[in-house]
Design a protein around this motif. Structure first.
Motif, PDB file in Angstrom:
ATOM      1  N   ILE A   6     -38.684  23.004 -22.191  1.00  0.00           N
ATOM      2  CA  ILE A   6     -37.651  23.345 -23.188  1.00  0.00           C
ATOM      3  C   ILE A   6     -36.813  24.509 -22.662  1.00  0.00           C
ATOM      4  CG2 ILE A   6     -37.210  24.127 -25.542  1.00  0.00           C
ATOM      5  CD1 ILE A   6     -39.822  22.797 -26.354  1.00  0.00           C
ATOM      6  N   TRP A   7     -35.519  24.408 -22.794  1.00  0.00           N
ATOM      7  CA  TRP A   7     -34.601  25.483 -22.416  1.00  0.00           C
ATOM      8  C   TRP A   7     -34.471  26.465 -23.589  1.00  0.00           C
ATOM      9  CZ3 TRP A   7     -33.494  25.983 -17.524  1.00  0.00           C
ATOM     10  CH2 TRP A   7     -33.413  24.869 -16.701  1.00  0.00           C
ATOM     11  N   THR A   8     -34.553  27.717 -23.261  1.00  0.00           N
ATOM     12  CA  THR A   8     -34.359  28.739 -24.293  1.00  0.00           C
ATOM     13  C   THR A   8     -32.886  28.841 -24.669  1.00  0.00           C
ATOM     14  OG1 THR A   8     -34.120  30.486 -22.637  1.00  0.00           O
ATOM     15  CG2 THR A   8     -36.348  30.040 -23.464  1.00  0.00           C
ATOM     16  N   GLU A   9     -32.625  29.371 -25.861  1.00  0.00           N
ATOM     17  CA  GLU A   9     -31.235  29.529 -26.331  1.00  0.00           C
ATOM     18  C   GLU A   9     -30.521  30.558 -25.465  1.00  0.00           C
ATOM     19  OE1 GLU A   9     -28.149  28.432 -28.901  1.00  0.00           O
ATOM     20  OE2 GLU A   9     -30.187  27.665 -28.794  1.00  0.00           O
ATOM     21  N   PRO A  10     -29.318  30.203 -24.900  1.00  0.00           N
ATOM     22  CA  PRO A  10     -28.592  31.183 -24.077  1.00  0.00           C
ATOM     23  C   PRO A  10     -28.156  32.374 -24.920  1.00  0.00           C
ATOM     24  CG  PRO A  10     -27.744  28.960 -23.735  1.00  0.00           C
ATOM     25  CD  PRO A  10     -28.633  28.904 -24.935  1.00  0.00           C
ATOM     26  N   ASP A  11     -28.274  33.572 -24.341  1.00  0.00           N
ATOM     27  CA  ASP A  11     -27.818  34.774 -25.061  1.00  0.00           C
ATOM     28  C   ASP A  11     -26.330  34.994 -24.794  1.00  0.00           C
ATOM     29  OD1 ASP A  11     -28.195  35.309 -22.412  1.00  0.00           O
ATOM     30  OD2 ASP A  11     -28.814  37.398 -22.746  1.00  0.00           O
ATOM     31  N   LEU A  12     -25.513  34.086 -25.331  1.00  0.00           N
ATOM     32  CA  LEU A  12     -24.062  34.125 -25.096  1.00  0.00           C
ATOM     33  C   LEU A  12     -23.347  33.905 -26.423  1.00  0.00           C
ATOM     34  CD1 LEU A  12     -21.728  34.236 -22.989  1.00  0.00           C
ATOM     35  CD2 LEU A  12     -21.904  31.735 -22.848  1.00  0.00           C
ATOM     36  N   ILE A  13     -22.316  34.725 -26.682  1.00  0.00           N
ATOM     37  CA  ILE A  13     -21.513  34.596 -27.905  1.00  0.00           C
ATOM     38  C   ILE A  13     -20.103  34.133 -27.511  1.00  0.00           C
ATOM     39  CG2 ILE A  13     -20.573  35.781 -29.912  1.00  0.00           C
ATOM     40  CD1 ILE A  13     -22.898  37.742 -29.697  1.00  0.00           C
ATOM     41  N   CYS A  14     -19.681  32.989 -28.020  1.00  0.00           N
ATOM     42  CA  CYS A  14     -18.340  32.438 -27.727  1.00  0.00           C
ATOM     43  C   CYS A  14     -17.551  32.319 -29.027  1.00  0.00           C
ATOM     44  CB  CYS A  14     -18.464  31.071 -27.069  1.00  0.00           C
ATOM     45  SG  CYS A  14     -19.263  31.099 -25.448  1.00  0.00           S
ATOM     46  N   LYS A  15     -16.309  32.771 -28.989  1.00  0.00           N
ATOM     47  CA  LYS A  15     -15.430  32.698 -30.162  1.00  0.00           C
ATOM     48  C   LYS A  15     -14.166  31.914 -29.803  1.00  0.00           C
ATOM     49  CE  LYS A  15     -14.985  36.253 -32.786  1.00  0.00           C
ATOM     50  NZ  LYS A  15     -14.681  37.602 -33.306  1.00  0.00           N
TER      51      LYS A  15
END
Length: 306
Positions: free
Chosen positions: A81-90
């Motif tokens: 399982i891939w972990t959730e990327p710590d990236l915020i996109c708007k």
């Protein structure tokens, strides 16, 4: 005394089982190739890889139409399982579009990525191109211009002319003037204007032949005669009575004038006779043959008769 020998066959089986379990465990721990999320995608470097063993890391970036607002974008493979990327996109903001001359916008849902706005033109102008714009990753998409409305070339009128002399069609608010040749007059407006809908304000006028004074008099007399003919019997009778009264009045006036004139003529004749009588007496005195009573008797009698 028996000596027990080790079971080498069993040990070999145990080793085989351990190896198979380790191999199967390693295969099961690998992750599949990462896929893009709603607003982010794997980097090009990540997409070039084929194996993603347990514990490996990949990098994500913001997709088209989105800007990075924080985080590193790293994701790790843990037990398939891939972990959730710590990236915020708007979502990116295309901002207020630039309005060209005689152009307006209707912006119902803002100016963020994916939004659509509508283009309108001022009165007397029309859209050339798309009537909308859409915010995409490179900015506003959709070219539009507001061009001035034009009308068809004005038509010529028989026995007249218009003031439009150029090859281009008249444009919004431009005015065309009309005039007629000698002997003709305008019937209708002397000018027409190109309107905002591409039509003229009215139809072109007409040039009609001017009527002479003699023709006008003839027409007037014809109308008068027609009016008399078509009048009612009661009106005709009244007119005849008026004519009779006018005739009687005229005859009466003529008689009143004739009587004083006759008296004046008689008076002049009497004066002339008296003057002639005195002249005659004067001549007789000079000749010495004047008889006071006998000679004057006929003349006096004649004067008395007058």
């Amino acid at each position: 005394m028996e000596v027990l020998l080790p079971d080498t066959r069993g040990q070999r089986k145990l080793k085989s089982l351990l190896f198979i379990s380790l191999f199967v465990g390693n295969i099961a721990a690998d992750c599949s190739k990462p896929l893009g999320l709603d607003n982010m995608v794997p980097t090009s470097e990540t997409l070039l890889k084929n194996d993603f063993p347990n514990g490996s890391e990949v990098t994500f970036e913001c997709g088209n139409g989105y800007n990075k607002d924080g985080g590193s974008g790293t994701s790790k493979c843990l037990n398939e399982i891939w972990t959730e990327p710590d990236l915020i996109c708007k979502k990116m903001d295309c901002g207020q579009p630039e309005a060209l001359a005689n152009m307006r916008f209707n912006i119902p849902a803002g100016t963020l990525f994916g939004s659509t706005i509508f283009v309108f033109c001022d009165g007397g102008y029309q859209i050339a191109g798309l009537n909308y714009k859409q915010c995409i990753s490179s900015g506003w998409f959709g070219n539009a211009l507001c061009e001035i409305v034009s009308c068809e070339k004005p038509s010529q009128v028989p026995n007249g002319r218009n003031s439009w002399k150029v090859e281009e069609n008249p444009k919004y608010k431009e005015v065309i003037h009309y005039s007629c040749d000698d002997g003709y007059t305008l019937s209708g407006p002397s000018s027409i204007t190109c309107s905002s809908n591409g039509q003229y304000s009215s139809q072109p006028p007409e040039c009609i032949a001017a009527l002479s004074s003699a023709t006008s008099s003839t027409i007037s007399a014809t109308h008068k005669d027609t009016a008399v003919i078509t009048s009612s019997p009661a009106a005709v009778s009244t007119s005849e009575q008026d004519e009779d009264i006018e005739t009687l009045s005229t005859n009466k006036n003529n008689g009143a004038v004739a009587l004083p004139l006759t008296v004046a003529l008689v008076s002049v004749a009497a004066v002339a006779t008296v003057v002639a009588l005195f002249l005659y007496k004067f001549q007789l005195r000079r000749k010495g043959s004047y008889d006071t009573r006998e000679d004057l008797k006929p003349e006096l009698l004649h004067f008395q008769n007058l």
